[in-house]
Design an enzyme around this catalytic site. Structure first.
Site, mmCIF file in Angstrom:
data_model
loop_
_atom_site.group_PDB
_atom_site.id
_atom_site.type_symbol
_atom_site.label_atom_id
_atom_site.label_comp_id
_atom_site.label_asym_id
_atom_site.label_seq_id
_atom_site.Cartn_x
_atom_site.Cartn_y
_atom_site.Cartn_z
ATOM 1 N N ALA A 15 0.809 -1.224 0.000
ATOM 2 C CA ALA A 15 0.000 0.000 0.000
ATOM 3 C C ALA A 15 0.838 1.268 0.000
ATOM 4 C CB ALA A 15 -0.948 0.014 1.201
ATOM 5 N N GLY A 17 5.271 2.910 -0.373
ATOM 6 C CA GLY A 17 6.684 2.670 -0.596
ATOM 7 C C GLY A 17 6.963 1.816 -1.823
ATOM 8 N N GLY A 19 6.450 -1.378 -2.303
ATOM 9 C CA GLY A 19 5.343 -2.256 -2.652
ATOM 10 C C GLY A 19 4.294 -1.571 -3.495
ATOM 11 N N VAL A 67 0.456 -9.510 8.098
ATOM 12 C CA VAL A 67 1.058 -10.768 7.644
ATOM 13 C C VAL A 67 1.389 -11.720 8.791
ATOM 14 C CG1 VAL A 67 1.968 -9.837 5.481
ATOM 15 C CG2 VAL A 67 3.377 -9.733 7.567
ATOM 16 N N ASN A 92 7.247 -8.465 0.363
ATOM 17 C CA ASN A 92 7.866 -7.147 0.491
ATOM 18 C C ASN A 92 7.654 -6.511 1.858
ATOM 19 O OD1 ASN A 92 8.799 -4.387 -0.644
ATOM 20 N ND2 ASN A 92 6.688 -3.967 -0.016
ATOM 21 N N SER A 141 18.081 -7.155 1.860
ATOM 22 C CA SER A 141 18.595 -5.788 1.978
ATOM 23 C C SER A 141 20.110 -5.817 1.837
ATOM 24 C CB SER A 141 18.223 -5.216 3.358
ATOM 25 O OG SER A 141 18.934 -4.027 3.645
ATOM 26 N N TYR A 154 17.691 -6.071 12.652
ATOM 27 C CA TYR A 154 17.274 -5.940 11.258
ATOM 28 C C TYR A 154 18.268 -6.631 10.327
ATOM 29 C CZ TYR A 154 15.562 -3.664 6.992
ATOM 30 O OH TYR A 154 15.061 -3.397 5.736
ATOM 31 N N ALA A 156 20.221 -9.152 11.069
ATOM 32 C CA ALA A 156 20.046 -10.593 11.233
ATOM 33 C C ALA A 156 18.834 -11.083 10.449
ATOM 34 C CB ALA A 156 19.887 -10.936 12.710
ATOM 35 N N LYS A 158 17.412 -9.754 7.734
ATOM 36 C CA LYS A 158 17.628 -9.714 6.295
ATOM 37 C C LYS A 158 18.662 -10.745 5.843
ATOM 38 C CE LYS A 158 14.528 -6.716 5.313
ATOM 39 N NZ LYS A 158 13.328 -7.136 4.547
#
Length: 269
Positions: A15, A17, A19, A67, A92, A141, A154, A156, A158
């Site tokens: 919705a 960014g 994505g 999600v 995403n 990332s 974060y 870890a 990715k």
């Protein structure tokens, strides 16, 4: 080369960014349908209306979806019920917040739910299980390719996404199932993910992060979307693609494989 035209897509975190840009880009390339999953009801409904107005009714459908809940399964099931299959799932949705009150939720979104979504898609798509094959695109990332003291949680997460995607997409699995898995590593992209508050594991690091982000080379959402579409069209299963600094998408699969081969030398020899 994979053709987006007339394919059924499901995109999480769609919705806003990257994505949001991806949903628009898929519609422009002639996708048959885009299931837009997000917790942002206002922007999700607006994006559905915009795409359907521009490209034709029923091209896009917004599904209110956290999600980490059963709403993810419901969105999958609704799309399958309507079309009978899904060609491509793009995972995403993400949270960049290592803060004490947020990191567990971030791990649920960034890792656990991504794996759940991937495995649901995998089992729906498997040719050796009655499916027609398909593609899973997982968003990692640049921090999955490097080590940084600023965002250990974060980073870890990715890194986990990268490993999971590479291993799930291995040739021996792809040749049996027909399910292609591609990992994308975005560089710093100008979205709310970096423009909003970024929580850290302590207050010292939290004060450093804005300055560190301001020094990073940035790219626009359009750059990220363009690179993602190239990776979808050209990527092979098990690939890793780097999309950063507004440069063309780069297939870095061999670099990643060589790095892991080097790390495992002392173990396997």
């Amino acid at each position: 080369m994979f053709d987006v035209k007339d394919k059924i897509f499901l995109v999480t975190g769609a919705a806003a960014g990257i994505g949001e840009g991806v949903a628009r880009g898929l519609a422009e390339k002639g996708a048959k349908h885009i299931a837009i999953l997000d917790i942002d009801v206002k922007n999700g409904n607006a994006l559905e209306a915009e795409i359907n107005c521009k490209y034709g009714s029923d091209i896009a459908k917004f599904h209110k979806c956290d999600v980490t809940t059963a709403e993810l399964d419901a969105a999958f099931d609704a799309t399958i019920k309507q079309f009978g299959y899904i060609d491509v799932v793009i995972n995403n949705a993400g949270i960049m917040n290592d803060g004490p009150d947020f990191y567990l939720k971030a791990l649920e979104v960034n890792v656990t739910s991504l794996i759940r979504s991937s495995l649901k898609a995998y089992n729906l798509m498997r040719k050796d299980n009655g499916g027609k094959g398909g593609t899973i695109v997982n968003i990692s990332s640049i921090v999955g390719l490097m080590q940084s003291s600023l965002l250990p949680v974060y980073s870890a997460a990715k890194s986990a996404v990268l490993q999971f995607s590479n291993c799930l997409g291995a040739e021996q699995t792809y040749s049996r199932t027909g399910v292609r898995v591609v990992a994308l590593c975005f560089g710093t992209t100008d979205t709310n993910l970096i423009n909003g508050h970024v929580g850290a594991i302590d207050d010292v690091i939290e004060n450093i992060i804005p300055q560190a982000l301001s020094r990073m080379p940035k790219q626009g959402v359009d750059d990220a979307v363009k690179g993602l579409l190239v990776a979808i069209e050209e990527g092979q299963s098990g690939d890793t693609w780097l999309i950063t600094s507004g440069k063309p998408a780069e297939n870095i699969t061999q670099t990643v494989k060589d790095s892991y081969a080097n790390l495992s030398k002392s173990i396997l020899n």
